[in-house]
Design an enzyme around this catalytic site. Structure first.
Site, PDB file in Angstrom:
ATOM      1  N   SER A 189      33.301  40.268  31.491  1.00 36.75           N
ATOM      2  CA  SER A 189      33.797  39.420  32.583  1.00 36.75           C
ATOM      3  C   SER A 189      32.656  38.706  33.303  1.00 36.75           C
ATOM      4  CB  SER A 189      34.600  40.248  33.585  1.00 36.75           C
ATOM      5  OG  SER A 189      33.743  41.097  34.330  1.00 36.75           O
ATOM      6  N   GLY A 224      31.263  46.096  37.435  1.00 35.61           N
ATOM      7  CA  GLY A 224      30.155  45.306  37.973  1.00 35.61           C
ATOM      8  C   GLY A 224      29.812  44.040  37.211  1.00 35.61           C
ATOM      9  N   GLY A 225      30.746  43.524  36.412  1.00 31.93           N
ATOM     10  CA  GLY A 225      30.470  42.301  35.643  1.00 31.93           C
ATOM     11  C   GLY A 225      30.091  41.118  36.521  1.00 31.93           C
ATOM     12  N   ASP A 241      35.087  48.727  45.683  1.00 30.74           N
ATOM     13  CA  ASP A 241      36.018  49.193  44.642  1.00 30.74           C
ATOM     14  C   ASP A 241      36.101  50.708  44.702  1.00 30.74           C
ATOM     15  OD1 ASP A 241      37.351  49.765  42.083  1.00 30.74           O
ATOM     16  OD2 ASP A 241      36.871  47.689  41.586  1.00 30.74           O
ATOM     17  N   ASP A 261      39.619  49.910  49.161  1.00 27.44           N
ATOM     18  CA  ASP A 261      40.563  48.947  48.604  1.00 27.44           C
ATOM     19  C   ASP A 261      40.100  47.544  49.002  1.00 27.44           C
ATOM     20  OD1 ASP A 261      42.683  47.236  48.115  1.00 27.44           O
ATOM     21  OD2 ASP A 261      44.215  48.628  48.815  1.00 27.44           O
ATOM     22  N   ASP A 278      37.663  39.326  41.387  1.00 30.25           N
ATOM     23  CA  ASP A 278      38.379  39.248  40.102  1.00 30.25           C
ATOM     24  C   ASP A 278      39.302  40.462  40.000  1.00 30.25           C
ATOM     25  OD1 ASP A 278      39.179  38.486  37.571  1.00 30.25           O
ATOM     26  OD2 ASP A 278      37.436  39.336  36.554  1.00 30.25           O
ATOM     27  N   LYS A 307      45.468  35.540  38.350  1.00 32.37           N
ATOM     28  CA  LYS A 307      46.137  35.927  37.106  1.00 32.37           C
ATOM     29  C   LYS A 307      47.490  35.216  37.064  1.00 32.37           C
ATOM     30  CE  LYS A 307      42.663  38.737  36.906  1.00 32.37           C
ATOM     31  NZ  LYS A 307      41.490  38.473  36.076  1.00 32.37           N
TER      32      LYS A 307
END
Length: 368
Positions: A189, A224-225, A241, A261, A278, A307
């Site tokens: 990602s 962590g992308g 996260d 969250d 993302d 999305k």
């Protein structure tokens, strides 16, 4: 040249691309119809008036397209190119149409079937370039400020021939930036955010807007992308996260991990420049979250993914962008909002928002 434009898009998103060009053309009072072949990776839009195709590629700002990767004026389909001389019919299509273009791109659609033609395209490019230069259709040297000649093969021996304007097109071959996956990145990602930087931020502004030492927040960060891209640019990142972050990122000392969250987290710093996100969630919920950050002045620029649902994907994106724009304006906030379905996106689009401060007398310019 003819009254058609061709637009490249992601395979499976032809209807969205067709809806988009039809709507944008109508806004300019240019009318026509889209030809769509499912999963072909491109759309043709045929104008009723001859000169209108050229007007479209001049007057619709390319960066406002969400689903189109490239746009160009094209002529009629060249069929059954003779194997002994494929060059002459292509050159013939361009004589008197364009002069001293700066670049030649022999391309295909981004589908598995079309990619089998890429080797042939590379072989054809050299003799075709030479012939186009001989006819003064192509300049002696590549010139990034001149129009681009496109030869778009849809099948062996069948191609559309046309042109785009270098100040209003994608600078990338096939409309796709060539990025290499970094072997030390935690997930693929990461390429989405890297591509977003290339697409949304002019190269000459990277030093100012992607600067070392900036503070950033990544909502829904693990593993962590996207954080990886910010680390590579020497930023300080709050990664939010409940999941685990890649240890390699934590070891840099640039990342603070908040187990929380992303929808409930509120920043404690007041100097956050970038917000990235993302998260797999309904588009409306994500749009409202990012809007809240901008309204509260918690960030200056944001890049986030939406999305898409199975149906009415174009409408969904347009509605969310309009909702964000309306809410920002209601709160007295000017912003540039652009969305793009990137090459590395799948059933999603990437949105970029940048707050714009108008200089008011006696008011500190908050951008610096």
């Amino acid at each position: 040249m003819n009254n058609k434009i061709a637009l490249y898009c992601r395979s499976g998103f032809e209807k969205e691309c067709a809806a988009e060009i039809t709507e944008k053309a109508a806004q300019l009072e240019i009318f026509g119809f889209a030809r769509v072949k499912e999963n072909s990776g491109y759309v043709l839009f045929e104008c009723y008036q001859l000169e209108d195709a050229d007007r479209l590629i001049r007057e619709i700002p390319f960066r406002e397209f969400i689903f189109a990767r490239q746009m160009m004026v094209v002529g009629e389909l060249l069929k059954d190119l003779p194997p002994e001389d494929r060059v002459s019919p292509i050159v013939g299509m361009l004589v008197g149409v364009i002069e001293k273009a700066g670049e030649l791109r022999v391309e295909v659609a981004d589908t598995n079937e079309s990619k089998e033609l890429l080797k042939f395209c590379r072989k054809l490019t050299v003799p075709l370039r030479s012939a186009l230069r001989e006819q003064k259709i192509l300049s002696a040297r590549e010139n990034a400020h001149r129009p681009v000649v496109h030869v778009f093969f849809i099948a062996p021996g069948c191609c559309y021939v046309g042109y785009s304007y270098s100040n209003n097109n994608s600078p990338f071959y096939m409309g796709i930036p060539r990025l290499k996956f970094p072997s030390d990145a935690p997930s693929r990602s990461t390429l989405k955010l890297e591509e977003a930087f290339h697409v949304f931020i002019p190269a000459d502004e990277w030093e100012e807007r992607l600067a070392s030492g900036m503070h950033a927040v990544d909502l829904g960060a693990c593993p962590g992308g996207w954080t990886y891209q910010l680390v590579q640019r020497s930023m300080m990142i709050q990664a939010v996260d409940n999941g685990l972050m890649a240890q390699s990122l934590m070891d840099t000392g640039q990342v603070t991990h908040h187990r929380a969250d992303g929808f409930k987290y509120e920043p404690t710093r007041s100097n956050i420049y970038w917000l990235v996100c993302d998260m797999v969630e309904k588009p409306t919920k994500v749009t409202q979250l990012i809007t809240k950050w901008l309204v509260n002045g918690w960030c200056r620029e944001a890049i986030f993914n939406l999305k898409l649902p199975m149906k009415k994907r174009y409408e969904e994106v347009v509605q969310n962008l309009a909702m964000m724009d309306e809410q920002l304006k209601e709160n007295g906030i000017n912003a540039d909002i652009h969305a793009k379905q990137l090459y590395h996106d799948r059933e999603e689009v990437t949105v970029h928002v940048r707050r714009i401060w108008s200089g008011a007398p006696g008011r500190r310019d908050e951008r610096y």
